[in-house]
Design an enzyme around this catalytic site. Structure first.
Site, PDB file in Angstrom:
ATOM      1  CE  LYS A 106      -3.071   2.886   2.627  1.00 58.07           C
ATOM      2  NZ  LYS A 106      -3.510   3.256   3.977  1.00 58.07           N
ATOM      3  N   GLY A 167      -7.962   9.479  10.128  1.00 55.99           N
ATOM      4  CA  GLY A 167      -8.234   9.543  11.554  1.00 55.99           C
ATOM      5  C   GLY A 167      -9.285  10.541  11.980  1.00 55.99           C
ATOM      6  CB  ALA A 193      -8.300   8.054   5.181  1.00 61.38           C
ATOM      7  N   GLY A 194     -10.994   8.199   7.031  1.00 65.55           N
ATOM      8  CA  GLY A 194     -12.137   9.057   7.302  1.00 65.55           C
ATOM      9  C   GLY A 194     -13.347   8.375   7.894  1.00 65.55           C
ATOM     10  CG  ASN A 215      -5.398   1.258  12.403  1.00 64.98           C
ATOM     11  OD1 ASN A 215      -4.219   1.549  12.428  1.00 64.98           O
ATOM     12  ND2 ASN A 215      -5.924   0.520  13.357  1.00 64.98           N
ATOM     13  CB  THR A 216      -8.350   5.881  13.480  1.00 69.59           C
ATOM     14  OG1 THR A 216      -7.002   6.086  13.034  1.00 69.59           O
ATOM     15  CG2 THR A 216      -8.595   6.741  14.712  1.00 69.59           C
TER      16      THR A 216
END
Length: 264
Positions: A106, A167, A193-194, A215-216
């Protein structure tokens, strides 16, 4: 996994996956929580930040591969923390050495530390180099449809536009750009993301995206294992809804039951 997952697989670089939820391995309190959350998400592809995670380069320290073995999961080394094309390329080559010739990576090249938006110029340069060097590149990028198409044309095996800043948990901020990217793509489009909660993941999938990476949203939840399970269900539901086809939006009511033949 549902029967639908078997009949509607995600294909990346010639390999099929039942799960369309990709998860990260950072930010968890320990490796046990990482393993439990990954299992609850039913993820098959897991990202690994080579600059931050020990996968064998630090002997004697806890090794991620002990809880997420490569024979069970597809490891996706990423270039998190890289701000130049050269650093990103160097990191991918290190990952290939550590993982015995592994080529699926990635790519992310960041533009600044505050927003973590991608530096698209450096991303393009790194993508070109890595593809020529034999890597299968999944690439984090902005939600620019023109750029997404260019990365596909370079030879990236998946394009991963952000839904919102990394995040942030803001959810999908520009549905129209994502729709444009999805409708013109011939490679998998994976939102990266987001995402903040399950409904965000479902919306991304309902738009026709092929998967979601997060992830977050999981690691930062009050109960990461439960949130991982929720995200699994959301991605499956969103994909099913996209395949089923939603009804048109209308400005007026439409009765669920026919009115013809009512008594009286």
């Amino acid at each position: 996994m549902t029967d639908t997952a078997f009949s509607d697989p995600l294909v990346i670089a010639g390999k099929t996956y039942r799960s369309r939820l990709l998860t990260g391995t950072g930010k968890f309190k320990d490796l046990t929580e990482t393993r439990l959350a990954t299992e609850a998400a039913a993820a098959e592809i897991v990202t690994v930040a080579i600059r931050r995670t020990n996968i064998g380069q630090n002997p004697g320290e806890p090794n991620l591969l002990d809880v997420l073995p490569p024979d069970r999961y597809t490891l996706l080394p990423n270039t998190a923390g890289c701000y130049t094309a050269d650093d990103a390329v160097r990191t991918c080559r290190l990952a290939r050495e550590l993982l015995d010739g592994h080529t699926l990576v990635k790519l992310e090249v960041l533009g600044d530390q505050r927003t973590l938006f991608p530096d698209v110029i450096q991303t393009l340069a790194a993508a070109e180099t890595l593809v020529k060097d034999g890597f299968d590149v999944m690439v984090y990028t902005s939600d620019d449809p023109i750029l997404a198409k260019r990365l596909e044309e370079i030879g990236c095996v998946a394009v991963m536009p952000l839904a919102a800043p990394i995040g942030s948990g803001l959810g999908v901020q520009n549905k129209y750009n994502l729709l444009e990217i999805v409708e013109n793509a011939k490679v998998p489009i994976i939102v990266d993301a987001g995402v903040g909660t399950a409904s965000d993941a479902a919306i991304a999938m309902e738009l026709g995206c092929d998967g979601v990476l997060m992830n977050t949203a999981i690691a930062g939840a009050r109960d990461p294992i439960l949130m991982a399970h929720a995200m699994k269900l959301a991605v499956e539901a969103g994909r099913a809804a996209f395949k089923a086809g939603r009804i048109p939006r209308k400005r007026y009511a439409s009765a669920s039951s026919p009115v013809d033949g009512l008594i009286g």
